[in-house]
Enzyme design. Structure first.
Site, PDB file in Angstrom:
ATOM      1  N   SER A 332       0.855  -1.190   0.000  1.00 21.46           N
ATOM      2  CA  SER A 332       0.000   0.000   0.000  1.00 21.46           C
ATOM      3  C   SER A 332       0.886   1.232   0.000  1.00 21.46           C
ATOM      4  CB  SER A 332      -0.930   0.000   1.222  1.00 21.46           C
ATOM      5  OG  SER A 332      -0.185   0.189   2.420  1.00 21.46           O
ATOM      6  N   CYS A 333       0.252   2.399  -0.115  1.00 20.30           N
ATOM      7  CA  CYS A 333       0.984   3.674  -0.093  1.00 20.30           C
ATOM      8  C   CYS A 333      -0.014   4.765   0.277  1.00 20.30           C
ATOM      9  CB  CYS A 333       1.659   3.939  -1.436  1.00 20.30           C
ATOM     10  SG  CYS A 333       0.535   3.878  -2.854  1.00 20.30           S
ATOM     11  N   GLY A 334       0.017   5.895  -0.417  1.00 19.10           N
ATOM     12  CA  GLY A 334      -0.929   6.964  -0.136  1.00 19.10           C
ATOM     13  C   GLY A 334      -2.246   6.791  -0.861  1.00 19.10           C
TER      14      GLY A 334
END
Length: 379
Positions: A332-334
């Site tokens: 995941s990330c932003g």
């Protein structure tokens, strides 16, 4: 409306080729006017600035460098192709090149304007925000199968085509589009290693402005997707999809994994954002990370030239965070963009089944009932 918008912006400039002998300056408009093809566009008079990088050997991608080298010789086990390979194969009829540039909200860069100033010859513009789910407020979420097929068909992409995606930063948003094609069953897709900066630094030509055909296709792609979400019929849809659900995760899947971990969870954001010591670039988003996740900032996947590291170096990066390649991994990330860069790194290591949490931190952090961890909460 979109076609009119493109005409005002792109047709105002003549279609010309920029040779390496001309000055090249990096486009950096004072204000970010739009991230969508439906937004009002200003002028794009700033040129690009060249940087000096040594050419990367084609050996890094496992293919040779020679004119006329067939696209069929590129392995889908590799997530990238080099600029030398692309230059040698630029006129292959079954090769589609996509400029998928996209930037963070606080960068104040307009990818559509930058495409107008300079793009790789034959490149089409792939609008990450336009080819997305229109029924959510979350940014550039994965569209439905039908919507993606309609967008690709409008761009003129066929299932027989090899697709090379690049962006204006090196390897950034192009990774997301690489992942999107794979989610919908199109395996013949690669990211241009080092992107447009690497292409220009290698002395290869770029085009200024865009052809009328490219304008119409980009406009038609966004309009086709809008019609799909409005329940209207779009034809012809020539691009066929085959959804791969194992490559994309929902919020519920992440919640279940947090409570009963079966996948190692890696987060591509910066350590400061992960720790909660730096604010999120989007307003109203809590700081911190999903409990149980580990931070591997996406720049760790690159060498000093912003190209993907060799396999042995990539493995070291994951080993440092005790991430085992023998166990399942999700990323995941932003907003689901840079997590795809981690997936690219793992793809080079032979781990081709890494799912991306599509909503990522922006979705998680806006749910007030979901737990978060930060430096403060753990101290």
């Amino acid at each position: 409306m979109a076609s009119t918008l493109f005409s005002r912006t792109f047709l105002a400039a003549s279609h010309r080729l920029i040779t390496p002998s001309l000055p090249q300056k990096i486009f950096n408009p004072a204000t970010f006017l739009s991230r969508s093809l439906h937004s009002q566009l200003g002028s794009a008079s700033t040129a690009y600035k060249s940087t000096t990088w040594a050419r990367r050997a084609m050996a890094s991608t496992g293919v040779e460098t020679k004119a006329g080298y067939s696209t069929s010789s590129v392995s889908t086990s590799e997530p990238v192709v080099s600029v030398d390979w692309l230059h040698a194969n630029l006129r292959e009829p079954d090769l589609k090149i996509l400029d998928a540039s996209w930037y963070m909200p606080d960068e104040q860069r307009n990818p559509i304007q930058e495409y107008q100033v300079a793009h790789i010859p034959r490149a089409l513009f792939f609008d990450l925000d336009g080819i997305s789910d229109r029924k959510t407020s979350l940014p550039h979420m994965l569209p439905t199968e039908e919507a993606f097929a309609a967008g690709c068909s409008a761009l003129g992409i066929d299932n027989k085509d090899e697709v090379v995606v690049y962006d204006g930063k090196g390897i950034f948003s192009a990774a997301r589009v690489w992942w999107m094609f794979r989610v919908f069953g199109h395996e013949k897709v690669w990211v241009l290693d080092g992107g447009l900066p690497r292409w220009r630094a290698s002395g290869y030509d770029v085009e200024s402005s865009a052809s009328g055909d490219a304008i119409l296709k980009a406009s038609a792609a966004s309009e086709a997707i809008e019609k799909i979400y409005q329940g209207q019929t779009v034809s012809p849809i020539t691009f066929q999809t085959k959804f791969q659900p194992h490559l994309v995760w929902t919020l519920d899947q992440v919640k279940n994994n947090m409570e009963d971990p079966t996948y190692q969870h890696i987060d591509a954001r910066s350590k400061a954002r992960f720790d909660g010591t730096a604010p999120e670039p989007r307003k109203g988003i809590r700081s911190g990370h999903i409990p149980g996740s580990k931070c591997i900032p996406f720049p760790q996947m690159f060498d000093s030239c912003n190209t993907l590291l060799p396999a042995e170096e990539l493995k070291k990066r994951f080993d440092q965070e005790d991430i085992s390649l023998d166990k399942p991994i999700m990323a995941s990330c932003g907003t689901g963009v840079t997590a795809c860069i981690l997936a690219m790194g793992l793809h080079r290591l032979g781990k081709t089944d890494v799912p991306i949490y599509d909503g990522s931190w922006t979705e998680w952090a806006t749910q007030p009932d979901l737990p978060i961890e930060s430096v403060e909460s753990s101290s």
